[in-house]
Design an enzyme around this catalytic site. Structure first.
Site, mmCIF file in Angstrom:
data_model
loop_
_atom_site.group_PDB
_atom_site.id
_atom_site.type_symbol
_atom_site.label_atom_id
_atom_site.label_comp_id
_atom_site.label_asym_id
_atom_site.label_seq_id
_atom_site.Cartn_x
_atom_site.Cartn_y
_atom_site.Cartn_z
ATOM 1 N N ARG A 35 -0.121 -11.458 -3.744
ATOM 2 C CA ARG A 35 -1.272 -11.426 -3.704
ATOM 3 C C ARG A 35 -1.905 -13.478 -4.248
ATOM 4 N NH1 ARG A 35 -3.209 -6.195 -7.336
ATOM 5 N NH2 ARG A 35 -3.536 -5.078 -4.802
ATOM 6 N N LYS A 199 -4.928 14.918 0.775
ATOM 7 C CA LYS A 199 -5.786 15.390 0.980
ATOM 8 C C LYS A 199 -7.314 15.138 1.808
ATOM 9 C CE LYS A 199 -6.573 15.725 -4.048
ATOM 10 N NZ LYS A 199 -7.251 15.962 -5.129
ATOM 11 N N GLY A 355 -3.160 2.450 1.209
ATOM 12 C CA GLY A 355 -1.733 1.921 0.759
ATOM 13 C C GLY A 355 -0.906 2.814 1.129
#
Ligand code: AMP
Length: 397
Positions: A35, A199, A355
């Site tokens: 980052r 999910k 992710g």
């Protein structure tokens, strides 16, 4: 799009929201400086013009105000090393001393403020706090895509205290926004979205949005089993969200109505328990025996998904096809990654975000061979769901 390239920073002081939320070990050493490295081109452009810089960021989730563990002092040396210039530090954001330091900066100098989240006003998006923060500079630059879905003081609210000609995106933000737009508003067809992960409930809004944009939606990962069961299949003890069976059914019906092809796996790699050394076999995904669970897509599905992917001109990938962290169940995810690379070689635009698909593309060292790997999982998903983000709107308004 207005980026730092649209402004000449000579004699200007840029207050820049960056995402320096880097992981630290117990000795407060940075374990991954991606980052920080990502922000360097934006900072260099401003310094090259002859401007000065005030950097602001959060680090972690401090709950109790200032805490040494979450201090940005731990990263000063690394920012300085990456930028190749000294970086000054102030151990708060709001004191007279902090403002004296920022207002005394000479052209070419860089100051890093302490962790913004030491102030509860930051996450509350407090206007007075944002207005005071804005006094640290005369141009506002937002280069923190990872927090652009938050309406925090430094990510969105602060922008209203700058005129349109004095606020812009940094290169990280610009790259992210451009690549999302390539997928959402300017996609070349066929456009295939590959959605996986654990999910269904996390991905419903995204799939609904994509039904209006994509030609093909590929569903994989643990969430696929809720779709299979909704269509009457037997899924053994595979992951299933019983309370989403209706939703899954409706998504399939909506897709049909809109003429979108939904691809649900036809076979699976099943296991007798959730372990890398479990006993495994392949079977039809609608006939998984009792006591067995599907942990990856099967070979026929891999082949079918591959054909769709390789015939696409735009590809969005979010979420793995199976439990790719275990070598016995990584085949589907790995092959999808390689198929995306092949499609990209043939001219497709491919955006990988969220992710675990980013982790997968990195695991196979393919990040350089796809068009764009997003740095902001939550922000990317929310952008797709909402069509924009508070941090993006704040600059564009
Ligand atoms: P998400 O964060 O929703 O993208 O989910 C990613 C996680 O889903 C990864 O850790 C995978 O191991 C897990 N996953 C993928 N496929 C399955 C599956 N068939 N059964 C259980 N977990 C899965």
């Amino acid at each position: 799009m207005k980026t730092v390239n649209s402004i000449n920073f000579l004699n200007k002081r840029a207050v820049i929201r960056v995402d320096f939320n880097v992981p630290l070990n117990d000795a407060f050493e940075i374990t991954d400086s991606t980052r920080i490295k990502a922000a360097i081109p934006t900072l260099k452009k401003i310094l090259k013009d002859g401007g000065s810089i005030v950097l602001m960021s959060h680090l972690g989730r401090p709950k109790e105000g200032p805490t040494s563990k979450y201090s940005l002092k731990h990263i000063v040396a690394e920012v300085s090393k990456q930028l190749g210039t000294a970086v000054l530090f102030t151990n708060d954001c709001m004191s007279d001393e902090a403002f004296l330091k920022s207002s005394s900066l000479k052209n070419g100098e860089v100051l890093l403020l302490e962790n913004l989240r030491f102030y509860k006003e930051e996450e509350k998006g407090d206007e007075a706090f944002a207005q005071k923060l804005s006094k640290h500079g005369n141009v506002y630059v937002n280069d923190a895509f990872g927090t652009a879905h938050r309406s925090h003081a430094s990510t969105a609210v602060i922008a209203k205290f700058f005129t349109p000609e004095n606020k812009c995106f940094g290169f990280v933000m610009a790259g992210e926004v451009e690549s999302i737009n390539k997928v959402l508003t300017q996609s070349q067809k066929p456009f295939t979205a590959i959605i996986g992960g654990a999910k269904v409930s996390d991905k419903i809004l995204i799939i609904e949005q994509l039904l209006g944009k994509a030609n093909n939606i590929i569903i994989g990962g643990g969430m696929a089993f809720t779709f299979v069961k909704a269509m009457g299949g037997q899924i053994g003890k595979s992951l299933c969200e019983e309370d989403r069976l209706d939703t899954a059914k409706k998504l399939i019906e909506n897709a049909k109505q809109k003429g979108v092809n939904i691809y649900i796996p036809t076979d699976a790699m099943i296991a007798d328990n959730f372990a890398n050394n479990a006993t495994t076999k392949e079977c039809n995904i609608t006939q998984i025996p009792e006591g067995w669970m599907g942990l990856d897509i099967g070979s026929a599905t891999i082949k079918q998904f591959g054909e769709v992917i390789k015939n696409s001109k735009t590809i969005l990938w979010n979420g793995p096809m199976g439990v790719f962290e275990m070598s016995s169940f990584e085949k589907g995810t790995k092959q999808v990654a390689f198929d995306i690379v092949e499609a990209t070689k043939n001219g497709a635009f491919s955006l990988i975000g969220g992710g675990d698909s980013v982790a997968a593309i990195n695991k196979y060292n393919l990040a350089e061979q796809v068009s764009y790997v997003s740095t902001g999982g939550g922000a990317l998903l929310e952008y797709i769901e909402q069509g924009s983000l508070p941090g993006v709107k704040a600059i564009e308004e």
